[in-house]
Design a protein around this motif. Structure first.
Motif, PDB file in Angstrom:
ATOM      1  N   THR A 148       0.821  -0.952  -0.017  1.00  0.00           N
ATOM      2  CA  THR A 148      -0.154   0.058  -0.142  1.00  0.00           C
ATOM      3  C   THR A 148       0.821   1.169   0.103  1.00  0.00           C
ATOM      4  O   THR A 148       1.940   1.201  -0.005  1.00  0.00           O
ATOM      5  CB  THR A 148      -1.014   0.109   1.278  1.00  0.00           C
ATOM      6  N   GLY A 149       0.389   2.221   0.051  1.00  0.00           N
ATOM      7  CA  GLY A 149       1.317   3.610   0.155  1.00  0.00           C
ATOM      8  C   GLY A 149       1.978   3.730   1.428  1.00  0.00           C
ATOM      9  O   GLY A 149       2.829   4.501   1.622  1.00  0.00           O
ATOM     10  N   ARG A 150       1.840   2.906   2.485  1.00  0.00           N
ATOM     11  CA  ARG A 150       2.157   2.900   3.800  1.00  0.00           C
ATOM     12  C   ARG A 150       3.231   1.878   4.117  1.00  0.00           C
ATOM     13  O   ARG A 150       3.146   0.862   3.331  1.00  0.00           O
ATOM     14  CB  ARG A 150       1.520   3.059   5.066  1.00  0.00           C
ATOM     15  N   ALA A 151       4.437   2.160   4.862  1.00  0.00           N
ATOM     16  CA  ALA A 151       5.255   1.062   5.235  1.00  0.00           C
ATOM     17  C   ALA A 151       4.748   0.124   6.233  1.00  0.00           C
ATOM     18  O   ALA A 151       4.134   0.775   7.323  1.00  0.00           O
ATOM     19  CB  ALA A 151       6.643   1.823   5.559  1.00  0.00           C
TER      20      ALA A 151
ATOM     21  N   THR B 286      16.140  -7.360  11.391  1.00  0.00           N
ATOM     22  CA  THR B 286      14.798  -6.663  12.407  1.00  0.00           C
ATOM     23  C   THR B 286      14.252  -5.616  11.136  1.00  0.00           C
ATOM     24  O   THR B 286      15.000  -4.805  10.684  1.00  0.00           O
ATOM     25  CB  THR B 286      15.293  -6.244  13.448  1.00  0.00           C
ATOM     26  N   VAL B 287      12.878  -5.657  11.198  1.00  0.00           N
ATOM     27  CA  VAL B 287      12.395  -4.641  10.072  1.00  0.00           C
ATOM     28  C   VAL B 287      11.670  -3.689  11.150  1.00  0.00           C
ATOM     29  O   VAL B 287      10.642  -4.212  12.019  1.00  0.00           O
ATOM     30  CB  VAL B 287      11.330  -5.603   9.060  1.00  0.00           C
ATOM     31  N   SER B 288      11.834  -2.303  10.975  1.00  0.00           N
ATOM     32  CA  SER B 288      10.991  -1.456  11.874  1.00  0.00           C
ATOM     33  C   SER B 288      10.535  -0.458  10.897  1.00  0.00           C
ATOM     34  O   SER B 288      10.917  -0.262   9.759  1.00  0.00           O
ATOM     35  CB  SER B 288      12.007  -0.718  12.876  1.00  0.00           C
ATOM     36  N   VAL B 289       9.646   0.362  11.110  1.00  0.00           N
ATOM     37  CA  VAL B 289       9.184   1.364  10.602  1.00  0.00           C
ATOM     38  C   VAL B 289       9.303   2.678  11.245  1.00  0.00           C
ATOM     39  O   VAL B 289       8.446   3.267  11.983  1.00  0.00           O
ATOM     40  CB  VAL B 289       7.327   1.276  10.269  1.00  0.00           C
ATOM     41  N   PRO B 290      10.395   3.538  11.085  1.00  0.00           N
ATOM     42  CA  PRO B 290      10.674   4.849  11.639  1.00  0.00           C
ATOM     43  C   PRO B 290       9.913   5.903  11.376  1.00  0.00           C
ATOM     44  O   PRO B 290       9.574   6.889  11.973  1.00  0.00           O
ATOM     45  CB  PRO B 290      12.138   5.045  11.445  1.00  0.00           C
TER      46      PRO B 290
ATOM     47  N   ARG C  82       6.478   6.080   5.445  1.00  0.00           N
ATOM     48  CA  ARG C  82       6.909   5.720   4.234  1.00  0.00           C
ATOM     49  C   ARG C  82       8.211   5.148   4.172  1.00  0.00           C
ATOM     50  O   ARG C  82       9.050   5.171   3.101  1.00  0.00           O
ATOM     51  CB  ARG C  82       6.782   6.878   3.292  1.00  0.00           C
ATOM     52  N   LEU C  83       8.890   4.728   5.412  1.00  0.00           N
ATOM     53  CA  LEU C  83      10.201   4.346   5.500  1.00  0.00           C
ATOM     54  C   LEU C  83      10.354   2.858   6.159  1.00  0.00           C
ATOM     55  O   LEU C  83       9.688   2.762   7.539  1.00  0.00           O
ATOM     56  CB  LEU C  83      11.221   5.523   5.918  1.00  0.00           C
ATOM     57  N   LEU C  84      11.083   1.848   5.728  1.00  0.00           N
ATOM     58  CA  LEU C  84      11.300   0.877   6.410  1.00  0.00           C
ATOM     59  C   LEU C  84      12.797   0.762   6.741  1.00  0.00           C
ATOM     60  O   LEU C  84      13.693   1.127   5.787  1.00  0.00           O
ATOM     61  CB  LEU C  84      10.794  -0.438   5.422  1.00  0.00           C
ATOM     62  N   SER C  85      13.101   0.534   7.746  1.00  0.00           N
ATOM     63  CA  SER C  85      14.288   0.354   8.153  1.00  0.00           C
ATOM     64  C   SER C  85      14.774  -1.240   8.591  1.00  0.00           C
ATOM     65  O   SER C  85      13.937  -1.800   9.289  1.00  0.00           O
ATOM     66  CB  SER C  85      14.741   0.828   9.324  1.00  0.00           C
TER      67      SER C  85
ATOM     68  N   THR D 264      22.410  -1.317   8.116  1.00  0.00           N
ATOM     69  CA  THR D 264      21.031  -0.795   8.044  1.00  0.00           C
ATOM     70  C   THR D 264      20.754  -0.659   6.661  1.00  0.00           C
ATOM     71  O   THR D 264      21.418   0.120   5.887  1.00  0.00           O
ATOM     72  CB  THR D 264      20.933   0.265   8.981  1.00  0.00           C
ATOM     73  N   ILE D 265      19.412  -1.095   6.252  1.00  0.00           N
ATOM     74  CA  ILE D 265      19.099  -0.926   4.948  1.00  0.00           C
ATOM     75  C   ILE D 265      17.701  -0.166   5.043  1.00  0.00           C
ATOM     76  O   ILE D 265      17.006  -0.615   5.605  1.00  0.00           O
ATOM     77  CB  ILE D 265      18.809  -2.382   4.253  1.00  0.00           C
ATOM     78  N   ARG D 266      17.652   0.993   4.278  1.00  0.00           N
ATOM     79  CA  ARG D 266      16.435   1.655   4.262  1.00  0.00           C
ATOM     80  C   ARG D 266      15.772   1.501   2.841  1.00  0.00           C
ATOM     81  O   ARG D 266      16.517   1.543   1.901  1.00  0.00           O
ATOM     82  CB  ARG D 266      16.863   3.146   4.442  1.00  0.00           C
ATOM     83  N   LEU D 267      14.489   1.520   3.085  1.00  0.00           N
ATOM     84  CA  LEU D 267      13.338   1.410   1.971  1.00  0.00           C
ATOM     85  C   LEU D 267      12.524   2.262   1.828  1.00  0.00           C
ATOM     86  O   LEU D 267      11.738   2.411   2.983  1.00  0.00           O
ATOM     87  CB  LEU D 267      12.856  -0.004   1.864  1.00  0.00           C
TER      88      LEU D 267
END
Length: 187
Positions: free
Chosen positions: A31-34, A58-62, A65-68, A99-102
């Motif tokens: 969707t439009g949100r992470a 570990t996947v987080s949502v800072p 619209r960004l996944l860390s 860290t990978i940012r999406l």
């Protein structure tokens, strides 16, 4: 041949399984949100085997619209990055150390409509699964009645309970779809 057993609880559990499977499938739709569940279907080549993303990072949502993605093992960063690039999510990873940012881009109207169609397809599959469970339950009831194990009245009453469970599951499926559709179409 053993006489089949009728267990309404088992039928409800199987129907609930279809609903939870749908929720999982819809959770992986972009969707439009992470959301961290966006990366659930991605398999990472790690230590000689294919592993889910959750087992290597570990996947987080800072931000909305960004996944860390914090990769636990430094040597796995390139594999995680490669897995994300090769997935059909259309996301471009940016690496900063471990860290990978999406960044999740805005979806255009056409892409949102395509996602809604995919959501409808998943939903229809879940409805079909629930109907199959209903059919199995009704078949067992008919066989039990035919064999004389239960009366015709019991068969009718239990068939009505199976139908009610089916209706409840279908309503729950429709509710899950409606909320996901609203989430997808939100600009």
């Amino acid at each position: 041949m053993a006489t089949p057993e009728f267990d309404l609880g088992d039928i409800k559990r199987r129907m609930q399984g279809a609903v939870s499977s749908l929720s999982k499938d819809l959770g992986s739709l972009r969707t439009g949100r992470a959301t961290p569940s966006l990366l659930d279907p991605i398999q990472v080549e790690a230590y000689g085997s294919s592993m889910p993303m959750a087992q290597v990072a570990t996947v987080s949502v800072p931000e909305p619209r960004l996944l860390s993605i914090s990769v636990w093992d430094r040597s796995m960063v390139t594999n995680v990055e490669k897995a994300i690039r090769e997935s059909d999510l259309g996301l471009n990873p940016m690496t900063e150390g471990q860290t990978i940012r999406l960044r999740i881009p805005e979806m255009n109207e056409q892409r949102r409509k395509e996602m809604v169609k995919v959501a409808h397809k998943y939903t229809e599959e879940a409805r079909v699964a629930v109907r199959h469970v209903r059919r199995d339950g009704l078949d067992i009831l008919k066989k039990l009645e035919k064999d004389g194990a239960i009366s015709q009245d019991d068969e009718k009453r239990q068939a009505a309970e199976v139908q009610k469970a089916t209706d409840d599951a279908i309503n729950e499926i429709d509710g899950v779809l409606a909320s996901k559709e609203k989430e997808i179409m939100q600009v």
